[in-house]
Scaffold this active site. Structure first.
Site, PDB file in Angstrom:
ATOM      1  N   LEU A  93     -15.478 -24.220  14.727  1.00 15.94           N
ATOM      2  CA  LEU A  93     -16.142 -23.490  13.632  1.00 15.94           C
ATOM      3  C   LEU A  93     -17.531 -23.001  14.029  1.00 15.94           C
ATOM      4  O   LEU A  93     -18.308 -23.724  14.641  1.00 15.94           O
ATOM      5  CB  LEU A  93     -16.243 -24.402  12.402  1.00 15.94           C
ATOM      6  CG  LEU A  93     -14.908 -24.975  11.898  1.00 15.94           C
ATOM      7  CD1 LEU A  93     -15.137 -25.835  10.651  1.00 15.94           C
ATOM      8  CD2 LEU A  93     -13.901 -23.866  11.600  1.00 15.94           C
ATOM      9  N   HIS A  94     -17.800 -21.770  13.674  1.00 20.06           N
ATOM     10  CA  HIS A  94     -19.116 -21.184  13.892  1.00 20.06           C
ATOM     11  C   HIS A  94     -19.603 -20.606  12.564  1.00 20.06           C
ATOM     12  O   HIS A  94     -18.954 -20.790  11.517  1.00 20.06           O
ATOM     13  CB  HIS A  94     -19.060 -20.116  14.995  1.00 20.06           C
ATOM     14  CG  HIS A  94     -17.958 -19.108  14.815  1.00 20.06           C
ATOM     15  ND1 HIS A  94     -17.925 -18.243  13.753  1.00 20.06           N
ATOM     16  CD2 HIS A  94     -16.839 -18.854  15.540  1.00 20.06           C
ATOM     17  CE1 HIS A  94     -16.851 -17.483  13.839  1.00 20.06           C
ATOM     18  NE2 HIS A  94     -16.170 -17.841  14.921  1.00 20.06           N
ATOM     19  N   LYS A 141     -13.695  -9.562  10.370  1.00 16.73           N
ATOM     20  CA  LYS A 141     -13.614  -9.379  11.829  1.00 16.73           C
ATOM     21  C   LYS A 141     -12.165  -9.148  12.267  1.00 16.73           C
ATOM     22  O   LYS A 141     -11.888  -8.328  13.113  1.00 16.73           O
ATOM     23  CB  LYS A 141     -14.182 -10.589  12.561  1.00 16.73           C
ATOM     24  CG  LYS A 141     -14.177 -10.377  14.064  1.00 16.73           C
ATOM     25  CD  LYS A 141     -14.555 -11.628  14.794  1.00 16.73           C
ATOM     26  CE  LYS A 141     -13.487 -12.671  14.744  1.00 16.73           C
ATOM     27  NZ  LYS A 141     -12.580 -12.693  15.897  1.00 16.73           N
ATOM     28  N   VAL A 150     -19.685 -11.934  10.559  1.00 14.06           N
ATOM     29  CA  VAL A 150     -20.973 -12.530  10.931  1.00 14.06           C
ATOM     30  C   VAL A 150     -21.184 -12.328  12.433  1.00 14.06           C
ATOM     31  O   VAL A 150     -20.256 -12.522  13.226  1.00 14.06           O
ATOM     32  CB  VAL A 150     -20.997 -14.033  10.566  1.00 14.06           C
ATOM     33  CG1 VAL A 150     -22.292 -14.677  11.029  1.00 14.06           C
ATOM     34  CG2 VAL A 150     -20.810 -14.210   9.063  1.00 14.06           C
ATOM     35  N   MET A 161      -8.702 -22.025  12.762  1.00 16.52           N
ATOM     36  CA  MET A 161      -8.180 -22.742  13.924  1.00 16.52           C
ATOM     37  C   MET A 161      -9.255 -23.655  14.500  1.00 16.52           C
ATOM     38  O   MET A 161      -9.162 -24.098  15.646  1.00 16.52           O
ATOM     39  CB  MET A 161      -7.688 -21.757  14.989  1.00 16.52           C
ATOM     40  CG  MET A 161      -6.547 -20.874  14.488  1.00 16.52           C
ATOM     41  SD  MET A 161      -5.502 -20.264  15.808  1.00 16.52           S
ATOM     42  CE  MET A 161      -6.668 -19.325  16.766  1.00 16.52           C
ATOM     43  N   SER A 219     -17.073 -15.348  17.541  1.00 20.33           N
ATOM     44  CA  SER A 219     -15.670 -15.681  17.748  1.00 20.33           C
ATOM     45  C   SER A 219     -15.616 -16.973  18.545  1.00 20.33           C
ATOM     46  O   SER A 219     -16.451 -17.202  19.433  1.00 20.33           O
ATOM     47  CB  SER A 219     -14.973 -14.565  18.527  1.00 20.33           C
ATOM     48  OG  SER A 219     -13.778 -15.059  19.101  1.00 20.33           O
ATOM     49  N   HIS A 267     -17.083 -18.813  10.237  1.00 24.95           N
ATOM     50  CA  HIS A 267     -16.247 -19.695   9.408  1.00 24.95           C
ATOM     51  C   HIS A 267     -17.078 -20.307   8.272  1.00 24.95           C
ATOM     52  O   HIS A 267     -16.635 -20.413   7.137  1.00 24.95           O
ATOM     53  CB  HIS A 267     -15.683 -20.844  10.243  1.00 24.95           C
ATOM     54  CG  HIS A 267     -14.822 -20.431  11.399  1.00 24.95           C
ATOM     55  ND1 HIS A 267     -15.265 -20.486  12.695  1.00 24.95           N
ATOM     56  CD2 HIS A 267     -13.546 -19.974  11.458  1.00 24.95           C
ATOM     57  CE1 HIS A 267     -14.299 -20.091  13.511  1.00 24.95           C
ATOM     58  NE2 HIS A 267     -13.247 -19.762  12.789  1.00 24.95           N
ATOM     59  N   ARG A 326     -13.747 -17.556  20.778  1.00 19.33           N
ATOM     60  CA  ARG A 326     -13.427 -17.213  22.172  1.00 19.33           C
ATOM     61  C   ARG A 326     -14.633 -16.687  22.946  1.00 19.33           C
ATOM     62  O   ARG A 326     -14.526 -16.496  24.150  1.00 19.33           O
ATOM     63  CB  ARG A 326     -12.291 -16.184  22.205  1.00 19.33           C
ATOM     64  CG  ARG A 326     -10.947 -16.780  21.787  1.00 19.33           C
ATOM     65  CD  ARG A 326      -9.799 -15.811  21.994  1.00 19.33           C
ATOM     66  NE  ARG A 326      -8.511 -16.456  21.904  1.00 19.33           N
ATOM     67  CZ  ARG A 326      -7.680 -16.365  20.849  1.00 19.33           C
ATOM     68  NH1 ARG A 326      -8.012 -15.643  19.805  1.00 19.33           N
ATOM     69  NH2 ARG A 326      -6.519 -16.993  20.858  1.00 19.33           N
ATOM     70  N   GLN A 338       1.146 -18.446  16.892  1.00 14.65           N
ATOM     71  CA  GLN A 338       0.450 -17.164  16.969  1.00 14.65           C
ATOM     72  C   GLN A 338      -0.127 -16.873  18.363  1.00 14.65           C
ATOM     73  O   GLN A 338      -0.795 -15.860  18.562  1.00 14.65           O
ATOM     74  CB  GLN A 338      -0.619 -17.049  15.891  1.00 14.65           C
ATOM     75  CG  GLN A 338      -1.842 -17.913  16.060  1.00 14.65           C
ATOM     76  CD  GLN A 338      -2.723 -17.848  14.828  1.00 14.65           C
ATOM     77  OE1 GLN A 338      -2.376 -18.355  13.769  1.00 14.65           O
ATOM     78  NE2 GLN A 338      -3.882 -17.216  14.946  1.00 14.65           N
TER      79      GLN A 338
END
Ligand code: AMP
Length: 291
Positions: free
Chosen positions: A34-35, A150, A177, A31, A186, A38, A188, A62
């Site tokens: 990106l971190h 995760k 990670v 979605m 995350s 990802h 979030r 979702q």
């Protein structure tokens, strides 16, 4: 150079050419925002496939009403730059119109494994995930698709769907990670204040405590659950345990006793932010777990 594709027809053409050239295709659905989590999936895909396609799509299906759909971070240019750095070949970034043309009325609903935990906390969430992931699988026709551990239940739901619908894609589950302080990365986490983040760290610590207990020989389901709960308990009223359980890795059924592999699965709510974490555990001497 990473190519950005927005239309289904352009994606189909790309995929047809890749197939014609007998290139293997790896797919990383995301979605965006990106971190490193990802990125680890993109890197894994790059090492295992000739071509890597990353999708960036904030899937409205979702999100439940009242969730963070509108404020979900969407740093698109930065995301494309990250995909370029990780040598992804294509970023597929469809519009909502493209994925949900007016009148779309087909829903993919996975029963059983989607029912409890996230399914109970977020009714309809996995229908939204399965519906869009099934569409994306049909479009991308990947040999392998990469998901993060995760979101453990999501990996179980997607594997079940792929089996049931006989979609010819191999699901690869990649390790969680974490940031240096132990919190699972995350998109979030940006919602957490410094004080919230300190509370959030109860979660990786609780998972770690359960893992340690299992390594020390603990196999009792209730004992492991209370280790989790004790480590998650906070004096702050707005820090609450959504669930904390020991479950079977394939069926997600709560385990009375750990005999082979199990998963310690927990969600801690800090203010309005729900944080997920888990670990696969097994009594010492059990062979390594494979998704
Ligand atoms: P999302 O963008 O949150 O839908 O996540 C896209 C994919 O990245 C999912 O398969 C996630 O499980 C995976 N992912 C998210 N965070 C992490 C993490 N910290 N480590 C590994 N994978 C992750």
């Amino acid at each position: 150079m990473t190519r950005v594709i927005r239309d289904v027809e352009d994606l189909r053409q790309y995929v047809t050419m890749a197939r014609r050239n007998r290139f293997s295709v790896g797919f990383v659905p995301t979605m965006g925002a990106l971190h490193e989590g990802h990125r680890s999936l993109i890197r894994r895909s790059w090492t295992e496939n000739d071509r890597t396609i990353v999708s960036i799509y904030v899937n409205p299906l979702q999100f439940l009403p009242g969730e963070d759909l509108d404020r979900y971070p969407r740093p698109f240019e930065k995301d494309v730059a990250a995909c370029t750095e990780e040598k992804a070949d294509v970023v597929f970034a469809p519009s909502v119109q493209t994925m949900q043309p007016p009148g779309r009325s087909t829903v993919v609903k996975v029963e059983g494994v989607a029912h409890d935990y996230e399914g109970r906390a977020r009714p309809g969430h996995f229908d939204g995930v399965a519906t869009i992931v099934a569409s994306l699988f049909h479009l991308v026709q990947a040999d392998r698709a990469y998901f993060g551990q995760k979101d453990f239940q999501q990996t179980v739901v997607v594997r079940r769907m792929v089996r049931d619908l006989q979609i010819p894609v191999q699901i690869v589950v990649c390790p969680t990670v974490r940031d240096a302080d132990g919190l699972a990365m995350s998109s979030r986490n940006v919602y957490l204040s410094a004080a919230d983040r300190a509370e959030a760290l109860r979660l990786p610590r609780a998972i770690r405590a359960a893992e340690k207990a299992v390594l020390a020989g603990e196999t009792g389901g209730d004992r492991i659950r209370s280790i989790l709960r004790d480590a998650l308990a906070s004096p702050r009223q707005d820090v609450r345990i959504d669930y904390a359980d020991l479950v079977h890795p394939d069926t997600l059924v709560s385990l009375p006793r750990l005999e082979g592999h199990g998963v310690v699965l927990a969600v801690l709510r800090v203010g309005n932010v729900r944080l997920l974490d888990n670990a696969v555990v097994a009594p010492p001497g059990t062979p390594a777990w494979e998704a």
